[in-house]
Design an enzyme around this catalytic site. Structure first.
Site, PDB file in Angstrom:
ATOM      1  N   LYS A  87       0.810  -1.214   0.000  1.00  0.00           N
ATOM      2  CA  LYS A  87       0.000   0.000   0.000  1.00  0.00           C
ATOM      3  C   LYS A  87       0.846   1.267   0.000  1.00  0.00           C
ATOM      4  O   LYS A  87       0.405   2.323  -0.451  1.00  0.00           O
ATOM      5  CB  LYS A  87      -0.918   0.027   1.223  1.00  0.00           C
ATOM      6  CG  LYS A  87      -0.205  -0.043   2.568  1.00  0.00           C
ATOM      7  CD  LYS A  87      -1.202  -0.085   3.707  1.00  0.00           C
ATOM      8  CE  LYS A  87      -0.505  -0.334   5.049  1.00  0.00           C
ATOM      9  NZ  LYS A  87       0.014  -1.721   5.134  1.00  0.00           N
ATOM     10  N   HIS A 132       1.877  -3.215  15.306  1.00  0.00           N
ATOM     11  CA  HIS A 132       2.446  -2.113  14.521  1.00  0.00           C
ATOM     12  C   HIS A 132       2.555  -0.912  15.440  1.00  0.00           C
ATOM     13  O   HIS A 132       1.559  -0.467  16.016  1.00  0.00           O
ATOM     14  CB  HIS A 132       1.554  -1.787  13.321  1.00  0.00           C
ATOM     15  CG  HIS A 132       2.240  -1.029  12.223  1.00  0.00           C
ATOM     16  ND1 HIS A 132       2.837   0.197  12.428  1.00  0.00           N
ATOM     17  CD2 HIS A 132       2.434  -1.338  10.910  1.00  0.00           C
ATOM     18  CE1 HIS A 132       3.363   0.619  11.277  1.00  0.00           C
ATOM     19  NE2 HIS A 132       3.141  -0.291  10.350  1.00  0.00           N
ATOM     20  N   GLU A 138       6.765  -5.621   8.398  1.00  0.00           N
ATOM     21  CA  GLU A 138       5.963  -5.068   7.300  1.00  0.00           C
ATOM     22  C   GLU A 138       6.441  -3.660   6.934  1.00  0.00           C
ATOM     23  O   GLU A 138       5.671  -2.692   6.978  1.00  0.00           O
ATOM     24  CB  GLU A 138       4.487  -5.037   7.689  1.00  0.00           C
ATOM     25  CG  GLU A 138       3.909  -6.405   8.018  1.00  0.00           C
ATOM     26  CD  GLU A 138       2.535  -6.321   8.647  1.00  0.00           C
ATOM     27  OE1 GLU A 138       1.975  -5.202   8.763  1.00  0.00           O
ATOM     28  OE2 GLU A 138       1.999  -7.378   9.041  1.00  0.00           O
TER      29      GLU A 138
END
Length: 429
Positions: free
Chosen positions: A78, A207, A284
């Site tokens: 993304k 995250h 990520e």
């Protein structure tokens, strides 16, 4: 000396080939000036464009492997899904974090095995879960009881990562905890519900927030993740073995090295040597690989003087590449250049007007506004900042424009984002 090729996706003349320099596009004003002047000489245009430095992407992967060799990066598509960037990351051995069927499809089309994809969107439409099952993407995140039933129905054989809310998101520019992550009191009920549904939990994800400069946030999040491993053991679940430390990493060397050191130390603190032998650690990163690899070149297409104030229009704006970019960051990344002439080498004499938002040569500055090209008055790039006197056809070059820029663009008012037209690649010959 390093040899570089500048290649155009529109097949520019070969005069742009074989640029030799010691510098990267992202960190040397003279090189930026030289490359852009050559481009503008060979293909004059008022359209904004990007230059993508794929050599820098490869270097960043080397940096990652050197500092976090035990952590497999799953690039967050993304952040910037440009095909050349993705293909370079594939060649460098990256795996991928996808959040939609479209992103999964784009990665599979590059020949990536579904085993190297994590479907890292904690809330998915049932049809999207079904699609993941059909194409063999078998690692999925979740953080609510409602998601469990959808997964049980449409993808019961997949492995799950329970997404927890990071305990500390201070020091990040883009907090995520208000939308994603199970709270501590929700973890045990979620694990029990997953057991009851007959699904397999493989591990934990978190995250700490986008663009994080609080390295201790990884420590507290890893401590919270270990508590989930322990809770699963209390419930007699199969041992968890996957730890997803998310993103938030920035590519500035000292910051990344500090974050990496905190991650390594914390994993060793909270997971024993025996546990680490069976532990798979993934991450990520998005911004880390994408941000500094892209340089945006814009033109000033209009100017208005109102007393001591200066107003400029450029051919890229809020609805293009700048929706999620901090104005302070934009100003600090900006280089202003005079319009390149068509003399023999394409270099204008004394072309640099501004570097990193500061006028060169002690030039006078004015309170200035930069508007984007659309008819929305809110389409502003900068407002009230001190800039030198600029003119129509001057170039404004913005470095570090690869993260959440063109990926977030719209076609409002008929304008799209600047195209990634020129590719800079390292020549190993």
């Amino acid at each position: 000396m390093e040899s570089w090729n500048v290649k155009s996706l529109e097949a520019l003349p070969s005069a742009l080939d074989q640029v030799v320099t010691n510098s990267r596009l992202g960190d040397d004003e003279y090189f930026i000036q030289k490359i852009i002047s050559m481009i503008k000489k060979l293909q004059p245009s008022e359209e904004a464009f990007y230059v993508l430095d794929l050599g820098l992407v490869s270097n960043l992967m080397d940096t990652w492997k050197r500092n976090l060799p035990m952590v497999q990066p799953f690039y967050a598509v993304k952040c910037n899904p440009h095909p050349n960037l993705l293909a370079t990351l594939v060649a460098q051995g990256s795996s991928f974090d996808c959040a939609s069927p479209s992103e999964i499809e784009s990665i599979l089309a590059l020949g990536v095995s579904p085993d190297h994809i994590i479907y890292a969107n904690p809330c998915k439409a049932s049809s999207h879960i079904k699609y993941a099952a059909e194409v063999g993407v078998n690692l999925i995140t979740y953080d609510s009881v409602g998601e469990i039933e959808k997964i049980r129905k449409w993808h019961p054989k997949c492995s799950l990562l329970i997404r927890i809310k990071a305990p500390d998101e201070s020091g990040c520019n883009w907090p995520l905890g208000s939308k994603f992550g199970a709270l501590p009191e929700e973890v045990s009920p979620l694990l029990q519900a997953t057991q009851t549904a007959g699904l397999r939990v493989a591990g934990v994800s978190f995250h700490v927030g986008g663009e994080s400069y609080n390295f201790q946030a990884y420590k507290t999040a890893l401590e919270a993740a270990k508590a989930v491993f322990q809770e699963a053991a209390k419930l007699s679940m199969p041992p968890l073995h996957v730890l997803d430390i998310g993103g938030g990493f920035v590519s500035e060397p000292s910051s990344f090295e500090a974050a990496a050191a905190t991650v390594k130390t914390s994993v060793e603190t909270y997971f024993s040597e025996e546990e680490r032998r069976s532990l798979t650690v993934i991450a990520e990163p998005g911004r880390f690989f994408a941000e500094t690899a892209f340089t945006l070149v814009t033109n000033i297409i209009g100017k208005r003087v109102r007393g001591e104030d200066r107003q400029y229009w450029i051919n890229e704006g809020f609805y293009g590449s700048m929706m999620l970019v901090n104005p302070k960051t934009l100003l600090e990344s900006c280089i202003a250049l005079k319009c390149m002439s068509n003399n023999s080498d394409g270099i204008e004499k004394n072309p640099v007007l501004m570097v990193c938002g500061k006028a060169t040569g002690g030039a006078r500055t004015y309170s200035s506004t930069l508007f984007g090209p659309t008819c929305d008055s809110a389409d502003k790039v900068l407002e009230g900042d001190q800039l030198p006197e600029l003119e129509v056809n001057n170039l404004l070059v913005f470095r570090n424009m690869g993260a959440y820029t063109s990926a977030c663009s719209s076609h409002f008012n008929g304008f799209g984002s600047a195209k990634i037209t020129y590719i800079l690649t390292h020549d190993d010959s």
